[in-house]
Design a protein around this motif. Structure first.
Motif, mmCIF file in Angstrom:
data_model
loop_
_atom_site.group_PDB
_atom_site.id
_atom_site.type_symbol
_atom_site.label_atom_id
_atom_site.label_comp_id
_atom_site.label_asym_id
_atom_site.label_seq_id
_atom_site.Cartn_x
_atom_site.Cartn_y
_atom_site.Cartn_z
ATOM 1 N N ILE A 1 -1.654 3.037 -4.113
ATOM 2 C CA ILE A 1 -2.579 3.737 -3.232
ATOM 3 C C ILE A 1 -3.684 2.774 -2.847
ATOM 4 C CG2 ILE A 1 -3.935 4.668 -5.169
ATOM 5 C CD1 ILE A 1 -4.233 7.264 -3.451
ATOM 6 N N THR A 2 -4.072 2.777 -1.579
ATOM 7 C CA THR A 2 -5.181 1.928 -1.178
ATOM 8 C C THR A 2 -6.492 2.566 -1.609
ATOM 9 O OG1 THR A 2 -5.246 2.948 1.031
ATOM 10 C CG2 THR A 2 -3.937 0.940 0.774
ATOM 11 N N TRP A 3 -7.418 1.714 -2.045
ATOM 12 C CA TRP A 3 -8.663 2.194 -2.629
ATOM 13 C C TRP A 3 -9.517 2.933 -1.602
ATOM 14 C CZ3 TRP A 3 -9.576 2.674 -7.563
ATOM 15 C CH2 TRP A 3 -10.876 2.804 -8.044
ATOM 16 N N GLY A 4 -9.490 2.471 -0.364
ATOM 17 C CA GLY A 4 -10.334 3.060 0.666
ATOM 18 C C GLY A 4 -9.683 4.253 1.353
ATOM 19 N N ALA A 5 -8.610 4.000 2.091
ATOM 20 C CA ALA A 5 -8.005 5.033 2.929
ATOM 21 C C ALA A 5 -7.069 5.965 2.169
ATOM 22 C CB ALA A 5 -7.240 4.392 4.081
ATOM 23 N N GLY A 6 -6.644 5.579 0.969
ATOM 24 C CA GLY A 6 -5.751 6.446 0.205
ATOM 25 C C GLY A 6 -4.319 6.455 0.693
ATOM 26 N N ILE A 7 -3.894 5.384 1.323
ATOM 27 C CA ILE A 7 -2.515 5.275 1.806
ATOM 28 C C ILE A 7 -1.599 4.993 0.616
ATOM 29 C CG2 ILE A 7 -0.938 3.997 3.291
ATOM 30 C CD1 ILE A 7 -3.419 3.367 5.045
ATOM 31 N N THR A 8 -0.526 5.765 0.516
ATOM 32 C CA THR A 8 0.358 5.662 -0.648
ATOM 33 C C THR A 8 1.709 5.050 -0.288
ATOM 34 O OG1 THR A 8 1.164 7.915 -0.285
ATOM 35 C CG2 THR A 8 -0.715 7.646 -1.768
ATOM 36 N N HIS A 9 2.314 4.420 -1.282
ATOM 37 C CA HIS A 9 3.677 3.902 -1.197
ATOM 38 C C HIS A 9 4.378 4.229 -2.503
ATOM 39 C CE1 HIS A 9 1.769 1.344 1.894
ATOM 40 N NE2 HIS A 9 2.959 1.345 2.448
ATOM 41 N N TYR A 10 5.695 4.484 -2.400
ATOM 42 C CA TYR A 10 6.485 4.793 -3.589
ATOM 43 C C TYR A 10 7.810 4.046 -3.533
ATOM 44 C CZ TYR A 10 3.330 8.800 -4.004
ATOM 45 O OH TYR A 10 2.220 9.606 -4.119
#
Length: 125
Positions: A51-60
């Motif tokens: 998860i990106t710290w700023g925007a909260g974009i996730t990858h799995y």
């Protein structure tokens, strides 16, 4: 230096759930992304979720999609990994990691900057 400390591992039966936590300290403003990696006995460390710290974009990674959810609470400097419908093949030591650069691929473990000490997750069949 950013420090990362994981907690929440344990023993659970197949189909059960666990929530891992990772608390960050130090200059967290330098973090771009936080990830969960895992390493099973005799295997290489593999990427699970990020998860990106700023925007909260996730990858799995494909094997955990639909079962694991990564989230963060910036005010508490916490990152979580909610793991549902656990399988025996999820058994591993789970590590929290952080990286400063957006250019580092999520799966490139050797290029991540900071690592926690790991927490054991064991799923019994």
């Amino acid at each position: 230096q950013v420090q990362l400390v994981e907690s929440g591992g344990g023993l659970v039966q197949a189909g059960g759930s666990l929530r891992l936590s990772c608390v960050a300290s130090g200059p967290t403003y330098t973090i771009y992304r936080v990830a969960w990696f895992r390493q099973a006995p005799g295997k290489e460390r593999e990427f699970a979720a990020s998860i990106t710290w700023g925007a909260g974009i996730t990858h799995y990674t494909d094997s955990v999609k639909g079962r694991f959810t990564v989230s963060r609470d910036n005010s508490k400097r916490m990152v979580y990994l909610q793991m549902n419908n656990l399988r025996p093949e999820d058994t591993a030591v789970y590590f929290c990691a952080a990286v400063k650069s957006a250019a580092v691929p999520v799966a490139a473990a050797p290029r991540w900057d900071y690592w926690g000490q790991g927490t054991q997750v064991t799923v019994s069949s």
